[in-house]
Design an enzyme around this catalytic site. Structure first.
Site, PDB file in Angstrom:
ATOM      1  N   GLY A 176     -11.611 -15.817 -13.207  1.00 56.75           N
ATOM      2  CA  GLY A 176     -13.000 -15.663 -12.798  1.00 56.75           C
ATOM      3  C   GLY A 176     -13.113 -14.990 -11.445  1.00 56.75           C
ATOM      4  O   GLY A 176     -14.045 -14.222 -11.183  1.00 56.75           O
ATOM      5  N   ASP A 177     -12.155 -15.270 -10.582  1.00 50.91           N
ATOM      6  CA  ASP A 177     -12.082 -14.614  -9.278  1.00 50.91           C
ATOM      7  C   ASP A 177     -11.367 -13.267  -9.369  1.00 50.91           C
ATOM      8  O   ASP A 177     -11.861 -12.251  -8.870  1.00 50.91           O
ATOM      9  CB  ASP A 177     -11.327 -15.505  -8.290  1.00 50.91           C
TER      10      ASP A 177
END
Length: 392
Positions: free
Chosen positions: A174-175
């Site tokens: 997600g990052d």
């Protein structure tokens, strides 16, 4: 020189997504000035440490994604520090931040303000739910982390075993994926500026990025009207494409092509399977029975024995841990493990190298991560003669 050695990037980010984005830019030669809030990036104190966190300047988390940057500590609530920041903005090419929407505006340092000081500035933000400038939603202003993005974006729903719970992917995709897309957006904006002289706002949201990453689930929903769910290590439309337990580990086999399937059957001494299931459709229809056949064969072999039986003819690989990776000569030949100094430990540590390879300006980690405020005098001295002046 790196490919981006002409760029000055002001990095206001912390934790993972933003620092990974600016790390990619630094590896490619950009001068990345990490502007840290009082006390520094939240992850400076995160483990692991080589020996003793009392003496080491930071842990492995910070080292890995902040290598090759310069650090200056600024408090935007302090007028002198704010003026110093604006003097840096005048000479910068890119500003990157990953605060909640509206945070920079509280200090009157949002995009509209900064572009008055530097009309060609590229301003980039990484947020959980994006910025209102590119599409306003009710979620903006909410905090987000990798786990939130993976849950909302459908990643967890399609990850894990069929009879198990939704599971997050191990790395913080997600990052990391959001950061990579943001880096691409920045470079596209730089190219646009070269052609037009215009700066612009680049916005990448973690939720958006996860929807992009789950592209297969999106088109499956659209085509079938059914939400796809977990399938373990298998693939919804390809077989065999799975992990199999061996006598001493696990290996993956991706043999969905007819030629690869025939090679697997030959290694198993099962020409009948090749004859009975000659095409992808028949193999997919009978995947459960065929998986049992392959699993029974693999269970009697060691990992190395299975790899030797298939390698060169079939896409196959052992499931490796990091110890295996550190011992793999391919990894060293590709310079994917890079030694850097660990301040306070009197030792070197290894971090991941750059996966982007170039023949003329090869990206590489350019030294260790900075100490907090290590380069203040150096950086401010470079702009000592510049007075910030906004265009009215």
């Amino acid at each position: 020189m790196g490919a981006l050695s002409n760029l000055r990037v002001l990095d206001l980010t912390q934790v993972l997504a933003g620092p990974y984005c600016t790390m990619l830019l630094a590896d490619m030669g950009a001068d990345v000035v990490k502007i840290e809030r009082p006390g520094g990036d939240l992850i400076r104190s995160n483990p692991p440490f080589v020996d003793d966190p009392e003496y080491e300047a930071y842990g492995g988390y910070f080292q890995s994604v902040n290598r090759g940057k310069r650090s200056i500590e600024l408090n935007f609530g302090d007028e002198a520090d704010r003026e110093d920041f604006l003097s840096l903005v005048e000479e910068a090419d890119v500003v990157v931040e990953n605060y909640r929407s509206g945070t920079m505006e509280k200090y009157d340092l949002g995009y509209e303000t900064l572009r008055k000081y530097n009309p060609e500035l590229i301003y980039s933000s990484i947020r959980g739910f994006g910025d209102p400038r590119t599409g306003e939603t009710h979620r903006q202003g909410q905090p987000s982390f990798d786990l939130i993005a993976q849950a909302l974006g459908g990643v967890m729903e399609i990850t894990g075993h069929e009879d198990g719970p939704p599971t997050k992917v191990g790395p913080g995709i997600g990052d990391l994926f959001t950061a990579t897309l943001n880096c691409i957006g920045i470079l596209a904006a730089v190219n646009h500026r070269e052609q037009t002289g215009e700066g612009q706002y680049v916005d990448t949201a973690m939720y958006d990025a996860m929807i992009s990453m789950t592209e297969r689930a999106i088109y499956q929903q659209s085509y079938t009207g059914e939400p796809p769910s977990r399938r373990g290590n298998s693939h919804p439309t390809l077989f065999p494409y799975d992990a199999f337990e061996t006598a001493d580990g696990h290996a993956v086999i991706a043999a969905f092509g007819d030629n690869h399937w025939r090679a697997v059957c030959e290694a198993m001494d099962r020409p009948d399977l090749a004859a009975d299931y000659p095409d992808p459709a028949s193999r997919l229809e009978n995947r459960d029975e065929l998986r049992e056949e392959i699993a029974a064969w693999a269970a009697d072999l060691g990992n190395e024995e299975l790899i030797d039986a298939l390698e060169g003819r079939v896409p196959v690989a052992p499931v490796q841990n990091t110890e295996d990776i550190f011992e793999d000569p391919h990894v060293h030949a590709r310079e994917m493990l890079v030694p850097v100094e660990q301040p306070g430990a009197d030792a070197e540590v290894e971090i991941s190298g750059s996966p982007i390879k170039m023949t003329a300006t090869n990206p590489r980690p350019r030294g260790r991560a900075p100490l907090l405020n290590e380069h203040r005098e150096e950086i401010l001295g470079e702009t000592a003669d510049a007075e910030p002046t906004a265009d009215d």
